[in-house]
Each structure stands twice: as structure tokens, then as C-alpha cells.
Design a protein around this motif. Structure first.
Motif, mmCIF file in Angstrom:
data_model
loop_
_atom_site.group_PDB
_atom_site.id
_atom_site.type_symbol
_atom_site.label_atom_id
_atom_site.label_comp_id
_atom_site.label_asym_id
_atom_site.label_seq_id
_atom_site.Cartn_x
_atom_site.Cartn_y
_atom_site.Cartn_z
ATOM 1 N N PRO A 228 -8.756 -14.010 10.230
ATOM 2 C CA PRO A 228 -8.715 -12.907 9.259
ATOM 3 C C PRO A 228 -8.780 -11.547 9.949
ATOM 4 O O PRO A 228 -9.480 -11.377 10.949
ATOM 5 C CB PRO A 228 -9.944 -13.146 8.386
ATOM 6 N N MET A 229 -8.036 -10.585 9.401
ATOM 7 C CA MET A 229 -7.968 -9.253 9.991
ATOM 8 C C MET A 229 -8.224 -8.162 8.956
ATOM 9 O O MET A 229 -7.670 -7.064 9.049
ATOM 10 C CB MET A 229 -6.590 -9.036 10.623
ATOM 11 N N GLY A 230 -9.033 -8.475 7.951
ATOM 12 C CA GLY A 230 -9.271 -7.479 6.917
ATOM 13 C C GLY A 230 -7.992 -7.197 6.153
ATOM 14 O O GLY A 230 -7.304 -8.112 5.713
ATOM 15 N N THR A 231 -7.624 -5.932 6.031
ATOM 16 C CA THR A 231 -6.389 -5.584 5.314
ATOM 17 C C THR A 231 -5.207 -5.419 6.254
ATOM 18 O O THR A 231 -4.114 -5.064 5.811
ATOM 19 C CB THR A 231 -6.573 -4.287 4.513
ATOM 20 N N ALA A 232 -5.404 -5.664 7.537
ATOM 21 C CA ALA A 232 -4.324 -5.474 8.506
ATOM 22 C C ALA A 232 -3.262 -6.548 8.371
ATOM 23 O O ALA A 232 -3.498 -7.634 7.834
ATOM 24 C CB ALA A 232 -4.889 -5.471 9.927
ATOM 25 N N HIS A 233 -2.064 -6.242 8.882
ATOM 26 C CA HIS A 233 -0.930 -7.156 8.823
ATOM 27 C C HIS A 233 -0.818 -7.901 10.148
ATOM 28 O O HIS A 233 -1.049 -7.319 11.216
ATOM 29 C CB HIS A 233 0.357 -6.353 8.566
ATOM 30 N N PRO A 234 -0.448 -9.182 10.120
ATOM 31 C CA PRO A 234 -0.381 -9.934 11.375
ATOM 32 C C PRO A 234 0.754 -9.517 12.301
ATOM 33 O O PRO A 234 0.714 -9.827 13.487
ATOM 34 C CB PRO A 234 -0.188 -11.385 10.913
ATOM 35 N N LEU A 235 1.754 -8.783 11.792
ATOM 36 C CA LEU A 235 2.921 -8.465 12.610
ATOM 37 C C LEU A 235 3.240 -6.978 12.710
ATOM 38 O O LEU A 235 4.179 -6.609 13.419
ATOM 39 C CB LEU A 235 4.161 -9.190 12.045
ATOM 40 N N ILE A 236 2.482 -6.133 12.016
ATOM 41 C CA ILE A 236 2.787 -4.707 11.971
ATOM 42 C C ILE A 236 1.510 -3.905 12.156
ATOM 43 O O ILE A 236 0.467 -4.239 11.586
ATOM 44 C CB ILE A 236 3.433 -4.308 10.627
ATOM 45 N N ALA A 237 1.580 -2.831 12.917
ATOM 46 C CA ALA A 237 0.465 -1.894 13.056
ATOM 47 C C ALA A 237 1.038 -0.493 13.316
ATOM 48 O O ALA A 237 1.985 -0.361 14.093
ATOM 49 C CB ALA A 237 -0.462 -2.307 14.203
ATOM 50 N N TYR A 239 -0.698 -0.836 9.616
ATOM 51 C CA TYR A 239 -0.271 -1.285 8.295
ATOM 52 C C TYR A 239 -1.486 -1.906 7.633
ATOM 53 O O TYR A 239 -1.668 -3.123 7.639
ATOM 54 C CB TYR A 239 0.862 -2.307 8.435
ATOM 55 N N GLN A 240 -2.357 -1.053 7.059
ATOM 56 C CA GLN A 240 -3.618 -1.531 6.498
ATOM 57 C C GLN A 240 -4.253 -0.416 5.680
ATOM 58 O O GLN A 240 -3.670 0.655 5.507
ATOM 59 C CB GLN A 240 -4.562 -1.953 7.623
ATOM 60 N N THR A 241 -5.456 -0.680 5.163
ATOM 61 C CA THR A 241 -6.195 0.366 4.465
ATOM 62 C C THR A 241 -7.146 1.051 5.439
ATOM 63 O O THR A 241 -7.625 0.444 6.398
ATOM 64 C CB THR A 241 -7.001 -0.201 3.286
ATOM 65 N N TYR A 242 -7.414 2.314 5.161
ATOM 66 C CA TYR A 242 -8.304 3.109 5.999
ATOM 67 C C TYR A 242 -9.259 3.913 5.117
ATOM 68 O O TYR A 242 -8.877 4.390 4.046
ATOM 69 C CB TYR A 242 -7.515 4.101 6.858
ATOM 70 N N LYS A 243 -10.499 4.094 5.608
ATOM 71 C CA LYS A 243 -11.456 4.954 4.934
ATOM 72 C C LYS A 243 -11.175 6.408 5.289
ATOM 73 O O LYS A 243 -10.891 6.740 6.445
ATOM 74 C CB LYS A 243 -12.884 4.597 5.348
ATOM 75 N N CYS A 244 -11.271 7.254 4.285
ATOM 76 C CA CYS A 244 -11.153 8.688 4.489
ATOM 77 C C CYS A 244 -12.540 9.313 4.284
ATOM 78 O O CYS A 244 -13.518 8.589 4.137
ATOM 79 C CB CYS A 244 -10.141 9.280 3.514
ATOM 80 N N ARG A 245 -12.600 10.628 4.260
ATOM 81 C CA ARG A 245 -13.912 11.254 4.042
ATOM 82 C C ARG A 245 -14.490 10.784 2.714
ATOM 83 O O ARG A 245 -15.688 10.474 2.618
ATOM 84 C CB ARG A 245 -13.779 12.782 4.066
ATOM 85 N N THR A 246 -13.657 10.741 1.682
ATOM 86 C CA THR A 246 -13.992 10.087 0.424
ATOM 87 C C THR A 246 -12.779 9.252 0.024
ATOM 88 O O THR A 246 -11.637 9.677 0.156
ATOM 89 C CB THR A 246 -14.303 11.091 -0.692
ATOM 90 N N GLY A 247 -13.029 8.060 -0.447
ATOM 91 C CA GLY A 247 -11.947 7.195 -0.872
ATOM 92 C C GLY A 247 -11.254 6.498 0.282
ATOM 93 O O GLY A 247 -11.580 6.708 1.454
ATOM 94 N N GLN A 248 -10.293 5.675 -0.063
ATOM 95 C CA GLN A 248 -9.521 4.931 0.937
ATOM 96 C C GLN A 248 -8.033 5.021 0.601
ATOM 97 O O GLN A 248 -7.650 5.251 -0.548
ATOM 98 C CB GLN A 248 -9.929 3.458 0.955
ATOM 99 N N ILE A 249 -7.213 4.835 1.629
ATOM 100 C CA ILE A 249 -5.774 4.821 1.432
ATOM 101 C C ILE A 249 -5.173 3.588 2.097
ATOM 102 O O ILE A 249 -5.750 3.025 3.032
ATOM 103 C CB ILE A 249 -5.082 6.088 1.985
ATOM 104 N N ALA A 250 -4.015 3.178 1.601
ATOM 105 C CA ALA A 250 -3.209 2.149 2.253
ATOM 106 C C ALA A 250 -2.073 2.877 2.962
ATOM 107 O O ALA A 250 -1.330 3.645 2.342
ATOM 108 C CB ALA A 250 -2.656 1.175 1.233
ATOM 109 N N LEU A 251 -1.952 2.641 4.259
ATOM 110 C CA LEU A 251 -0.997 3.385 5.087
ATOM 111 C C LEU A 251 -0.047 2.405 5.761
ATOM 112 O O LEU A 251 -0.478 1.446 6.396
ATOM 113 C CB LEU A 251 -1.761 4.196 6.139
ATOM 114 N N GLY A 252 1.250 2.642 5.606
ATOM 115 C CA GLY A 252 2.235 1.702 6.117
ATOM 116 C C GLY A 252 3.116 2.263 7.216
ATOM 117 O O GLY A 252 4.072 2.992 6.945
ATOM 118 N N GLY A 253 2.812 1.906 8.459
ATOM 119 C CA GLY A 253 3.688 2.246 9.573
ATOM 120 C C GLY A 253 4.595 1.070 9.877
ATOM 121 O O GLY A 253 4.543 0.495 10.970
ATOM 122 N N GLY A 254 5.427 0.701 8.920
ATOM 123 C CA GLY A 254 6.183 -0.535 9.010
ATOM 124 C C GLY A 254 7.320 -0.533 10.001
ATOM 125 O O GLY A 254 7.881 -1.578 10.296
ATOM 126 N N ASN A 255 7.705 0.622 10.521
ATOM 127 C CA ASN A 255 8.763 0.682 11.529
ATOM 128 C C ASN A 255 8.504 1.853 12.464
ATOM 129 O O ASN A 255 7.552 2.626 12.273
ATOM 130 C CB ASN A 255 10.145 0.785 10.869
#
Length: 405
Positions: A228-237, A239-255
């Protein structure tokens, strides 16, 4: 919204001999696409999902209301010969039967595929089991949690090997229902072409293992056993969720292009030429270092700020919404994924709509979920039963007709 008569499955009659989630999910999808779904229920309790309520929930269980809107309820005791004869008569005038009993149970009652196809050779008979129709575990019952674990799905979900979690939703049940609906529609297309019925089988195990495409591919290729890798993707980075100062975002660096934009937005263009992050494979190999660097930058601003900035640079990004935020978002309403539905006890409630549209229109007529046996007499009269027969069947405890108290 399209009316039922305008939908692709208008005129198709489905006999639903299934309960709780997987089978009813199949029935819900078929109903949303226009089919008439007749839900056969035991009594007095009915579908077990009618009891799946939290303390304080009024009336019918919310989950039952969600999965059974648009269906007609017929309460029959199939343990009795007269009850089984009712099912035979209904199957004779139905196009589809769905069931999720343990293997052999309906065969023993004379309601299995081979028995019902003799009555109706054009019948599409769909079975949803726990472990599949064959093999050493075919006789075992199926439960969503157990099959998620058995299939390997839970082993790749969580933050680490010692912190496994079950996906929050019922992946096995829901996907089995979707696969069953696909199988039913495919078999029905075959019937239109050949005039012949079919046996359709799927299971919670198959539905769970289908979710393992990436992980199975890696194992078959080089024997890699994913963790298991949390919200990370097994083939892309990244490509996961990240904590910000408040709240979280899903960020996709798919290419590569998106990765370069992310580095630029975070004001670190030097990351682009960093040997650790030059290619997708490099970023995967150095995922932990990359995650620390990105997290440190995102911690400087709130989630709303980063969403705005990333969107302005055409980077795939979105908020990590809670259930309320997702259900109340205007986009959810715009695509008719949240719809108003009449409540069985009066008033209206909300429900998830059909996730498939036809000709740009949502196929949903807001029909509500039924009370146990609410349509017993109506459906059986349509099947040719007389009023005297129904009165006799009810007096013998073979059927139940809901009456408003």
C-alpha cells in the motif's frame, strides 16, 4: 429527464431474487435504464438491507431506499410449493432473473437456471456468487469485506504494510452489480439476435480482482508484490493527495508536461533538471524525496489557493471533498448524480442518480423504493392470478400484500 418508456430497456421485465447490495445494484442500473424490476422479498423482514440503519435513522433504511428506488416489491415465501409456483409463473413472463443465493440453493427449490429455462427458453438468468460458480470455494457465501481481503485489494490499500485499510466503499458488491448488469444487457442483445436465453455468472471475487489490473500486471511481469502507498499511484509520480496549510488537494502529474508545470507553479524550475526527477521512472524511484519537497511547498498556502493556481496553469488538480461537499456541489446536480426522489412515507429525499446518460439526457424518473409487498397483488394480477387466488394465498401465509395502516 427521460421517461421510462423512452429508455433503452423499456419493456424488459426483470425478476430480482437478490438482496442487500450486489444484486440490487444490478437491478437499480437496469431499472434506471428503463427495465421493470420486480423485487421478490421474503417476509416479514424483506431484503436484509431494510434493516441496515444507524440509530436515529427514521423509517426505511437509507441504503435500501438508495438501491431499490424504481422497483416493485412482491413478498413471496419461496420455501413453500405454492410460493415456488408463483415464481415460475412470473419467470415465464419475464426477460431476466437475477439471484445471489449460495450455489445449489435455488436448484434444490426447483428455481435454478435449468428449471426456469424449461419454462422460458429465452430467459436471461444472472447469478452473483461469492467466489464464482466453479472451483473448490464455489459453495462458500460471499461478503464484501472478506472478498476484498481475499482478492488482494486490501493488501494494496492503506498507508503501509502495517496500516492496511478497507476501501471506504463496498467495492466488491458495487462492481459485481455493475458487471452483472453488463452481462445481462450483453446476453439480452444476444437474445435479440438469436432468440436464445443465457446463463450469466459473476462474483464478488471476480469483481474485486478486476480492480487489480495495475498490481496484477506488475506481478505477472516481474513477480513484484505491491504494497500500500496511501493515495499514491503505483506507476505515476507525483499523482496523489497532499496536505496544504488547510485542507488537502489531489494533484496529478500524469505526464512529463504536467510535471514541468507543477515544478514551475511551485517556483522550483530546478526540479525539472534534477537527476532524481528527470523521467517518470526517476520520479517513481525517488517518490519519497519528491513527496517531501512538494508537501513542504504546499504547506505554505491553503488548498483553495493551490487549486486556483494549478488550474490556471492547466495542471490536473481538485479538492479532497468530504461526502457533504461532494453531494452538495453544483457539478453533481448538473450531471444529475444527485436527484430528488419521493419517499415511501411521504415527502421527498435525495438519491444518487444513474451514472449513464442517453442522448445527453439522464435516465431517471424519480420512482421511489417500495414497502415490503407493496405491489404483490398488482404484479400477480398482471400475471393472471384472480382476486380469489390472491386472497387464498395471503390467508395461507404464502404472499404478503402491504397495506397502508
Amino acid at each position: 429527464m427521460k421517461s421510462s418508456n423512452d429508455l433503452p430497456l423499456a419493456g424488459v421485465r426483470v425478476l430480482e431474487l437478490s438482496q442487500i447490495m450486489a444484486g440490487p445494484t444490478c437491478g437499480l442500473m437496469l431499472s434506471d435504464m428503463g427495465a421493470e424490476v420486480i423485487k421478490i422479498e421474503k417476509f416479514p423482514g424483506g431484503d436484509d438491507a431494510r434493516g441496515y440503519a444507524k440509530p436515529g435513522d427514521p423509517g426505511l433504511a437509507p441504503g435500501f431506499l438508495m438501491l431499490n428506488r424504481g422497483k416493485r416489491s412482491v413478498a413471496v415465501d419461496i420455501r413453500k410449493p405454492a410460493g415456488r409456483q408463483i415464481i415460475e409463473r412470473l419467470a415465464a413472463r419475464s426477460d431476466v432473473v437475477t439471484e445471489n443465493f449460495r450455489r445449489g440453493k435455488l436448484d434444490a427449490l426447483g428455481l435454478g437456471y435449468e428449471a426456469l429455462r424449461k419454462i422460458n427458453p429465452q430467459l436471461v438468468y444472472c447469478s452473483i456468487s461469492g467466489y464464482g460458480p466453479t472451483g473448490p470455494m464455489a459453495d462458500k457465501g460471499g461478503f464484501d469485506l472478506v472478498l476484498q481481503a481475499f482478492s488482494g485489494l486490501i493488501s494494496v490499500t492503506g498507508s503501509g504494510p502495517d496500516n492496511l485499510v478497507k476501501p471506504g466503499n463496498s467495492v466488491s458488491d458495487i462492481n459485481a452489480g455493475i458487471l452483472a448488469a453488463l452481462g445481462v444487457v450483453t446476453a439480452y442483445v444476444k437474445r435479440l439476435r438469436t432468440g436464445e436465453g443465457s446463463r450469466v455468472d459473476t462474483s464478488l471475487l471476480q469483481a474485486s480482482m478486476q480492480q487489480m489490473y495495475w498490481f496484477a500486471a506488475a506481478y505477472f511481469f516481474n513477480g513484484a508484490i505491491a504494497e500500500p502507498m496511501g493515495t499514491a499511484h503505483p506507476l505515476i509520480a507525483p499523482y496523489q493527495t497532499y496536505k496544504c496549510r488547510t485542507g488537502q488537494i489531489a494533484l496529478g502529474g500524469g505526464n512529463q508536461a504536467n510535471w514541468k508545470r507543477i515544478a514551475s507553479v511551485l517556483d522550483h524550475p530546478e526540479w525539472i533538471d534534477d537527476v532524481r526527477f528527470l523521467t517518470g521512472r526517476d520520479r517513481l524511484a525517488n517518490r519519497d524525496a519528491l513527496e517531501r519537497l512538494i508537501t513542504a511547498e504546499l504547506a505554505k498556502q491553503d488548498a483553495s489557493h493551490w487549486i486556483s493556481v494549478f488550474e490556471s496553469h492547466d495542471v490536473p488538480v481538485g479538492p479532497v471533498n468530504n461526502v457533504k461537499e461532494a453531494m452538495e456541489h453544483p457539478q453533481t446536480r448538473a450531471i444529475d448524480m444527485v436527484v430528488d426522489v419521493e419517499h415511501p412515507d411521504g415527502g421527498t429525499t435525495r438519491s444518487l442518480g444513474c451514472p449513464i446518460h442517453f442522448d445527453g439526457v439522464a435516465p431517471h424518473d424519480t420512482a421511489r423504493a417500495p414497502h415490503i409487498g407493496e405491489h404483490t397483488f398488482d404484479v400477480l394480477k398482471e400475471a393472471g392470478f384472480s382476486t380469489d387466488e390472491l386472497t387464498d394465498l395471503e390467508s395461507q401465509g404464502i404472499v404478503l400484500q402491504h397495506r397502508v395502516s
